[in-house]
Design an enzyme around this catalytic site. Sequence first.
Site, mmCIF file in Angstrom:
data_model
loop_
_atom_site.group_PDB
_atom_site.id
_atom_site.type_symbol
_atom_site.label_atom_id
_atom_site.label_comp_id
_atom_site.label_asym_id
_atom_site.label_seq_id
_atom_site.Cartn_x
_atom_site.Cartn_y
_atom_site.Cartn_z
ATOM 1 N N ALA A 90 14.319 68.406 31.886
ATOM 2 C CA ALA A 90 13.322 67.322 31.883
ATOM 3 C C ALA A 90 12.009 67.803 32.502
ATOM 4 O O ALA A 90 11.057 67.043 32.663
ATOM 5 C CB ALA A 90 13.860 66.109 32.622
ATOM 6 N N ARG A 196 39.889 64.425 36.448
ATOM 7 C CA ARG A 196 39.019 63.402 35.865
ATOM 8 C C ARG A 196 39.728 62.454 34.895
ATOM 9 O O ARG A 196 39.128 61.461 34.471
ATOM 10 C CB ARG A 196 37.819 64.074 35.170
HETATM 11 C C1 LIG Z 1 38.241 61.116 42.495
HETATM 12 C C2 LIG Z 1 37.242 62.111 43.040
HETATM 13 C C3 LIG Z 1 36.394 61.746 44.078
HETATM 14 C C4 LIG Z 1 35.464 62.668 44.590
HETATM 15 N N1 LIG Z 1 34.619 62.280 45.584
HETATM 16 C C5 LIG Z 1 33.700 63.159 46.069
HETATM 17 C C6 LIG Z 1 32.787 62.775 47.117
HETATM 18 O O1 LIG Z 1 32.822 61.666 47.604
HETATM 19 N N2 LIG Z 1 31.861 63.685 47.536
HETATM 20 C C7 LIG Z 1 31.811 64.959 47.020
HETATM 21 O O2 LIG Z 1 30.960 65.736 47.444
HETATM 22 N N3 LIG Z 1 32.655 65.342 46.031
HETATM 23 C C8 LIG Z 1 33.590 64.481 45.549
HETATM 24 N N4 LIG Z 1 34.428 64.874 44.540
HETATM 25 C C9 LIG Z 1 34.299 66.232 43.992
HETATM 26 C C10 LIG Z 1 35.420 67.131 44.499
HETATM 27 O O3 LIG Z 1 35.356 67.299 45.910
HETATM 28 C C11 LIG Z 1 35.344 68.523 43.815
HETATM 29 O O4 LIG Z 1 34.117 69.118 44.164
HETATM 30 C C12 LIG Z 1 35.406 68.427 42.310
HETATM 31 O O5 LIG Z 1 36.453 67.589 41.913
HETATM 32 C C13 LIG Z 1 35.626 69.821 41.719
HETATM 33 O O6 LIG Z 1 36.926 70.255 42.063
HETATM 34 P P1 LIG Z 1 37.235 71.767 42.376
HETATM 35 O O7 LIG Z 1 36.409 72.265 43.507
HETATM 36 O O8 LIG Z 1 38.725 71.893 42.541
HETATM 37 O O9 LIG Z 1 36.811 72.453 40.975
HETATM 38 P P2 LIG Z 1 36.052 73.814 40.698
HETATM 39 O O10 LIG Z 1 34.745 73.846 41.388
HETATM 40 O O11 LIG Z 1 36.050 73.989 39.193
HETATM 41 O O12 LIG Z 1 36.989 74.889 41.342
HETATM 42 C C14 LIG Z 1 38.280 75.154 40.784
HETATM 43 C C15 LIG Z 1 39.100 75.843 41.855
HETATM 44 O O13 LIG Z 1 38.492 77.114 42.169
HETATM 45 C C16 LIG Z 1 38.607 77.350 43.560
HETATM 46 N N5 LIG Z 1 37.254 77.416 44.150
HETATM 47 C C17 LIG Z 1 36.073 77.167 43.522
HETATM 48 N N6 LIG Z 1 35.038 77.390 44.362
HETATM 49 C C18 LIG Z 1 35.579 77.747 45.548
HETATM 50 C C19 LIG Z 1 35.047 78.061 46.823
HETATM 51 N N7 LIG Z 1 33.734 78.053 47.067
HETATM 52 N N8 LIG Z 1 35.896 78.380 47.802
HETATM 53 C C20 LIG Z 1 37.233 78.404 47.609
HETATM 54 N N9 LIG Z 1 37.821 78.098 46.430
HETATM 55 C C21 LIG Z 1 36.999 77.777 45.413
HETATM 56 C C22 LIG Z 1 39.419 76.200 44.149
HETATM 57 O O14 LIG Z 1 40.787 76.525 44.088
HETATM 58 C C23 LIG Z 1 39.154 75.076 43.168
HETATM 59 O O15 LIG Z 1 40.159 74.056 43.132
HETATM 60 C C24 LIG Z 1 35.379 63.989 44.038
HETATM 61 C C25 LIG Z 1 36.241 64.340 42.990
HETATM 62 C C26 LIG Z 1 37.153 63.434 42.491
HETATM 63 C C27 LIG Z 1 38.053 63.841 41.342
#
Ligand SMILES: Cc1cc2nc3c(=O)[nH]c(=O)nc-3n(C[C@H](O)[C@H](O)[C@H](O)COP(=O)(O)OP(=O)(O)OC[C@H]3O[C@@H](n4cnc5c(N)ncnc54)[C@H](O)[C@@H]3O)c2cc1C
Length: 289
Positions: A90, A196
């Site tokens: 944008a 999700r």
């Molecule tokens: C119902 C729901 C409510 C939520 N509420 C909030 C909220 O209030 N505030 C907020 O900020 N977020 C919120 N989130 C986002 C959540 O905290 C995650 O950031 C998001 O779901 C992505 O998940 P993930 O980190 O497992 O996935 P990805 O980022 O795709 O990572 C996949 C996997 O890779 C590994 N990984 C990736 N990066 C790293 C790293 N830097 N260090 C170590 N391991 C890593 C982990 O094993 C991770 O599970 C919410 C998510 C859901 C589903």
Amino acid sequence: MTTINVLDHGFVRLVDHMGDDSAIVQAARVSYGEGTKTPSEDRGLIRYLMRHQHWTPFEMVELKFHVKLPIFVERQWVRHRTASTNEESARYSVMSDGVYTPSLRDIKPQSTTLKQGTADEPVSVQDAVEVRSHMLNAYVTARTVYESLLKGESLVCEKFTGISREQARIVMPLASYTQKYWKTNLRNLIHFLHLRLDKHAQYEIRVYAEAIKSLVAPLFPLAIEAADDYVFGSYTLSRMDIEFLRDVFYLPLTNEREIFGAFADHKRFGMTKREADDLMKILKPKEEQ
Ligand SMILES: Cc1cc2nc3c(=O)[nH]c(=O)nc-3n(C[C@H](O)[C@H](O)[C@H](O)COP(=O)(O)OP(=O)(O)OC[C@H]3O[C@@H](n4cnc5c(N)ncnc54)[C@H](O)[C@@H]3O)c2cc1C
């Protein structure tokens, strides 16, 4: 190319993919140097891999989607870091005028039990009409200001024809639509869908997850069937859950009342009331969930 329409102006389209169920088993078998097996053995292997969280073979499959979605949904989606995203700019282009407005039945009050969710029941139709009208007024005002800033209509200095697109856009609502290309592998896609598709995810991102699942299920029937059983439909048992279930199954309990009596004493298993309630929800008959 199949497109699934989502929400009022959005869509998900599978642009490209690499691999299928056999790419997963092929990668898993490379370590043994074995040839092609029967379909039922392939199914067994895929299920074994997923059950034991042996995830790397699922990373051999890549998928690329084109998605049109509201900015507030993208803000949740982009938190899934193990994917590549390229989003419409944008700063570069004028924002399209598509804005998401929830349907009347999707306008719901704040949940009283979940701080981060909506209640199950929608507000009355009369209230929903009122809410939508407030939202539409805000959108129209924002769009009018955005366009007048771009054109410089309110500026007194004739030297300028308008402010930059990157600054004008900041008045636009989170409900404005954006578009992106999103590429990920099947392992990360399953993780995304797990989080999700869950009923705790916001409705507006859940419907995108459902659309993605229906696009990929026919392409990877064995992997998605396994994910339904071992990921999406699964529940992680804590140490306390297991101790409780052990009690239920192995102690000589005489009737249902005693089982629930044991459960009511959740502190005995080191569980909080919330943990005990969560487990109880999972154990309820399906029709009562
Ligand atoms: C119902 C729901 C409510 C939520 N509420 C909030 C909220 O209030 N505030 C907020 O900020 N977020 C919120 N989130 C986002 C959540 O905290 C995650 O950031 C998001 O779901 C992505 O998940 P993930 O980190 O497992 O996935 P990805 O980022 O795709 O990572 C996949 C996997 O890779 C590994 N990984 C990736 N990066 C790293 C790293 N830097 N260090 C170590 N391991 C890593 C982990 O094993 C991770 O599970 C919410 C998510 C859901 C589903």
